[in-house]
Design a protein around this motif. Structure first.
Motif, mmCIF file in Angstrom:
data_model
loop_
_atom_site.group_PDB
_atom_site.id
_atom_site.type_symbol
_atom_site.label_atom_id
_atom_site.label_comp_id
_atom_site.label_asym_id
_atom_site.label_seq_id
_atom_site.Cartn_x
_atom_site.Cartn_y
_atom_site.Cartn_z
ATOM 1 N N TYR A 28 -19.492 -43.302 19.469
ATOM 2 C CA TYR A 28 -20.686 -42.475 19.541
ATOM 3 C C TYR A 28 -20.659 -41.655 20.839
ATOM 4 O O TYR A 28 -20.128 -42.097 21.852
ATOM 5 C CB TYR A 28 -21.957 -43.324 19.554
ATOM 6 C CG TYR A 28 -22.266 -44.046 18.263
ATOM 7 C CD1 TYR A 28 -21.693 -45.281 17.977
ATOM 8 C CD2 TYR A 28 -23.149 -43.497 17.340
ATOM 9 C CE1 TYR A 28 -21.995 -45.947 16.800
ATOM 10 C CE2 TYR A 28 -23.457 -44.162 16.157
ATOM 11 C CZ TYR A 28 -22.880 -45.388 15.901
ATOM 12 O OH TYR A 28 -23.182 -46.036 14.727
ATOM 13 N N THR B 270 -30.183 -46.202 8.812
ATOM 14 C CA THR B 270 -28.866 -46.079 8.217
ATOM 15 C C THR B 270 -28.941 -46.391 6.736
ATOM 16 O O THR B 270 -29.925 -46.963 6.265
ATOM 17 C CB THR B 270 -27.836 -47.001 8.899
ATOM 18 O OG1 THR B 270 -26.521 -46.655 8.451
ATOM 19 C CG2 THR B 270 -28.096 -48.455 8.553
ATOM 20 N N LEU C 109 -18.956 -52.430 6.714
ATOM 21 C CA LEU C 109 -19.335 -51.027 6.668
ATOM 22 C C LEU C 109 -20.824 -50.822 6.482
ATOM 23 O O LEU C 109 -21.419 -49.928 7.061
ATOM 24 C CB LEU C 109 -18.609 -50.344 5.497
ATOM 25 C CG LEU C 109 -17.256 -49.737 5.754
ATOM 26 C CD1 LEU C 109 -16.684 -49.176 4.461
ATOM 27 C CD2 LEU C 109 -17.329 -48.648 6.805
ATOM 28 N N ALA C 110 -21.441 -51.619 5.643
ATOM 29 C CA ALA C 110 -22.804 -51.338 5.215
ATOM 30 C C ALA C 110 -23.787 -51.407 6.368
ATOM 31 O O ALA C 110 -23.560 -52.084 7.374
ATOM 32 C CB ALA C 110 -23.227 -52.321 4.124
ATOM 33 N N GLY C 111 -24.883 -50.687 6.205
ATOM 34 C CA GLY C 111 -25.832 -50.551 7.282
ATOM 35 C C GLY C 111 -26.468 -51.833 7.749
ATOM 36 O O GLY C 111 -26.917 -51.933 8.883
ATOM 37 N N GLY D 233 -23.526 -47.291 7.147
ATOM 38 C CA GLY D 233 -23.156 -47.760 8.467
ATOM 39 C C GLY D 233 -23.277 -46.701 9.540
ATOM 40 O O GLY D 233 -23.200 -47.010 10.726
ATOM 41 N N ASN D 234 -23.462 -45.452 9.166
ATOM 42 C CA ASN D 234 -23.616 -44.378 10.153
ATOM 43 C C ASN D 234 -25.037 -44.456 10.698
ATOM 44 O O ASN D 234 -25.990 -44.107 10.003
ATOM 45 C CB ASN D 234 -23.333 -43.035 9.483
ATOM 46 C CG ASN D 234 -23.499 -41.873 10.451
ATOM 47 O OD1 ASN D 234 -23.916 -42.047 11.596
ATOM 48 N ND2 ASN D 234 -23.181 -40.677 10.004
ATOM 49 N N LEU D 235 -25.182 -44.921 11.924
ATOM 50 C CA LEU D 235 -26.503 -45.051 12.519
ATOM 51 C C LEU D 235 -27.017 -43.681 12.937
ATOM 52 O O LEU D 235 -26.345 -42.961 13.669
ATOM 53 C CB LEU D 235 -26.460 -45.974 13.739
ATOM 54 C CG LEU D 235 -26.035 -47.419 13.512
ATOM 55 C CD1 LEU D 235 -26.134 -48.200 14.813
ATOM 56 C CD2 LEU D 235 -26.847 -48.077 12.415
ATOM 57 N N TYR E 140 -16.751 -47.986 15.714
ATOM 58 C CA TYR E 140 -17.437 -46.699 15.799
ATOM 59 C C TYR E 140 -17.310 -46.126 17.215
ATOM 60 O O TYR E 140 -17.341 -46.867 18.189
ATOM 61 C CB TYR E 140 -18.934 -46.857 15.518
ATOM 62 C CG TYR E 140 -19.292 -47.566 14.242
ATOM 63 C CD1 TYR E 140 -19.261 -48.955 14.160
ATOM 64 C CD2 TYR E 140 -19.709 -46.856 13.120
ATOM 65 C CE1 TYR E 140 -19.617 -49.612 12.998
ATOM 66 C CE2 TYR E 140 -20.072 -47.511 11.949
ATOM 67 C CZ TYR E 140 -20.024 -48.893 11.898
ATOM 68 O OH TYR E 140 -20.378 -49.534 10.737
#
Lengths: 116, 115
Positions: free
Chosen positions: B35, A94, B98-100, A102-104, B33
């Motif tokens: 998925y 990510t 938000l951050a990865g 944050g988008n895995l 989220y």
């Protein structure tokens, strides 16, 4: 654009022998990298993560992974497999910045089988 | 600490019917989220919320899928009408930011079968 490639769809080892699950990544920015494990009919569990600190990352249950920027790899290892390690493993990348943070992005997974 | 809750755990519907999934994230987590995990594949992000606002829905098939998080806490994902290719496990996850580098915590998922 970001992507991950898990080089083996299925790995089979004997109990007590080393485990190696291979992952290569592609990322435009400094990435965060993760390994998740998914046992049958259970949720995804984080094994370990790399977020630009130490390149050798230790996780739960004796797993570790090494971030190698020159090889764009993040392989998962364990010195000695246990029967309970049998599961599906996902390598994930990510971004920490930009619109897709944050988008895995998940790899297709590697199914680990452990023989007695 | 309670984890991410999802319901129902399993759902079987016929094609062209509608279905809704519910998710309650970990208390205090602002980011949520959804998925989609098709059998034999890794999960794919459908939509990402920050509080009650949409951050990323670029991979959500908006002609049939919708999602909301009206009060910035729990969330609902709806499919109307369903197609055979929607058969999958729908996973909800939440995180502190938000951050990865913020860890995402996953719920057990809802397994949808469309016949």
């Amino acid at each position: 654009a970001q992507s991950v490639t898990q080089l083996d769809s299925h790995v089979s080892v004997s109990e007590g022998t080393p485990v190696l699950l291979r992952c290569n990544y592609s990322s435009s920015y400094s990435p965060s990298l993760f390994w998740y494990v998914q046992h049958p009919n259970k949720g995804l569990q984080l094994l370990l993560k790399y977020t630009s600190a130490a390149t050798l990352v230790k996780g739960i249950n004796g797993f570790e992974a090494e971030f190698k920027k020159s090889e764009t790899s993040f392989h998962l290892t364990k010195p000695s497999a246990h029967m309970s390690d049998a599961a599906e493993y996902f390598c994930v990348v990510t971004s920490n910045y930009g619109g897709s943070q944050g988008n895995l992005i998940f790899g297709k997974g590697t199914k680990l089988s452990v023989k007695p | 600490e309670a984890g991410v809750a999802q319901s129902p755990r399993y759902k079987i519907i016929e094609k062209r019917q509608s279905v809704a999934f519910w998710c309650n994230p970990i208390s205090g987590h602002a980011t949520l989220y959804w998925y989609q995990q098709i059998l034999g594949q890794g999960p794919k992000l459908l939509i990402q919320f920050q509080n009650n606002g949409v951050v990323d829905d670029s991979q959500l098939p908006k002609d049939r899928f919708s999602a909301e998080r009206l009060k910035g806490v729990d969330s609902t994902l709806k499919i109307q009408p369903a197609k055979l290719e929607d058969s999958a496990v729908y996973l909800c996850a939440s995180s502190n930011g938000l951050a990865g580098f913020y860890e995402q915590y996953f719920g057990p998922g809802t397994r949808l079968t469309v016949t």
